[in-house]
Design an enzyme around this catalytic site. Sequence first.
Site, mmCIF file in Angstrom:
data_model
loop_
_atom_site.group_PDB
_atom_site.id
_atom_site.type_symbol
_atom_site.label_atom_id
_atom_site.label_comp_id
_atom_site.label_asym_id
_atom_site.label_seq_id
_atom_site.Cartn_x
_atom_site.Cartn_y
_atom_site.Cartn_z
ATOM 1 N N SER A 251 -3.795 -7.617 -3.441
ATOM 2 C CA SER A 251 -4.975 -6.903 -2.912
ATOM 3 C C SER A 251 -6.467 -7.491 -3.384
ATOM 4 O O SER A 251 -6.387 -8.476 -3.777
ATOM 5 C CB SER A 251 -5.700 -5.033 -3.031
ATOM 6 N N ASP A 401 -0.328 -4.688 8.007
ATOM 7 C CA ASP A 401 -1.457 -4.209 6.923
ATOM 8 C C ASP A 401 -2.505 -3.513 6.850
ATOM 9 O O ASP A 401 -3.239 -4.597 7.693
ATOM 10 C CB ASP A 401 -1.613 -5.301 5.665
ATOM 11 N N HIS A 430 0.317 -2.438 2.927
ATOM 12 C CA HIS A 430 -0.287 -2.745 1.913
ATOM 13 C C HIS A 430 -0.299 -2.645 1.344
ATOM 14 O O HIS A 430 0.071 -1.631 0.222
ATOM 15 C CB HIS A 430 -2.363 -1.738 2.107
#
EC number: 2.3.1.84
Length: 458
Positions: A251, A401, A430
């Site tokens: 991320s 996501d 995600h």
Amino acid sequence: MVNIPIINPLHWGYHGTVEQAVSPNGTVNLKLKDSKAGSSNKGSQLHEFIGEQVPELSNNARFELNPYLFTGILQTMYLGSADFSKSFPVFYGREIVNYSDGGISTADWVMAGWKQKYDFAENDAKFNLEQFKKDEESTHPENWPRLHPRTRFLNDEELKGVHAETKPLIVVLHGLAGGSHEPIIRSLTKNLSEISNGKFDVVVLNTRGCARSKITTRKLFYAYATDDIREFLKREKERHPGRRIFTVGYSFGGTILGNYLGEDGENAPVDAAAILCCPWDLYTASLKMRDDWWSRKLFSKNIAQFLTRLVKVNMGELEYTQGKDEPPAYPASIEHPSYTVFTRENLKKAYSFNSTVEFDDVYTAPCLGYKNALEYYKAGGSINRLPNIKVPTLIINSKDDPVVGEEAIPVVPAKENVNVTLCITDIGGHLAYLDKKYNSWAGAQIAQFFNKFEELVQ
């Protein structure tokens, strides 16, 4: 009546497909050690190597996730709310890392030998807690917060042992305001440290102020905050010049890693990298969080409040009081971040933030000399530096996501850089990619990528 948007039906289900986005001219040729991986004389292109050695990431490969978590929203929500306290048990030994600007962060080293040291029982996740607490108390620095479960500071002898290790090293960068304690990071570090009977040394580099780390300067983290990973990797390479180093970013950690790899290009002391669910185009991802009903209602406010808590916890060091503290010597910029944004007035505002855009408008953007958050996002996204990545890099992003969004996936830049292979999945959420046993499918593929790269590539 409130009209709730319908989730895209094309992204429903638990049977996923992988699509490789690759340069029409192919990808960088990897020199192989021997014939184990096929034609050693010709070598293997990066995308072909991934397809052959990590079959579930080959083009058009199929995979299965948890049937109960049949959308990216459900995958992401479950990862963030379910009880994973007994899942992915990892012991960490903490080191305080000092940087040239006077700041510090922490590095949590996976201590595989501590499972035996503390009589860890894999089946019920129990261990000799009494002995662990004694060792924890004897190593804990004064005025530091209590650490997460199974994590304690290393003593001098243990730290020397960690620094003497010459096994290939994998450095992990976590997500926004996260740390080594997060379930998805523990899942990854457990995979990485156990694959091929422990062939890798694994460490999570916690960003400043995260994972119950103290800070010593008026500086947190942002998309351009690449100096810390640069200094850490340089230190590790100088300690053992012949040691292989791999990096993985999750991320926002992927944003920092992508920016670093692009900034340093061929000079990065990294043999291979992997990046999962990175919001490559921060501007486009921010529009997803602002305009998508589900993303805005379910995730945006939580992230903003998580960041606000991070500022609140560190206000003792960060706080700027006009008239009491000297103003910065330079105008706010990337090179000279301003700390005048860390005021009690701004913290009071932050309690009502409903989005990361609001947080970055008040804190991050003015701190770095930008007019607003959107200007910061356009400049700071790692999509801008992706073209200069020279390290063989595996990228994985999911179309469903809810934090990044499909539009932020860097399909065109990836196809223009022969050093990267972008694997696009239609499901996964995600960072989640939770399978039937609630393990991370993506983490397992990343571990296998590094495993085979170390085994077969020169």
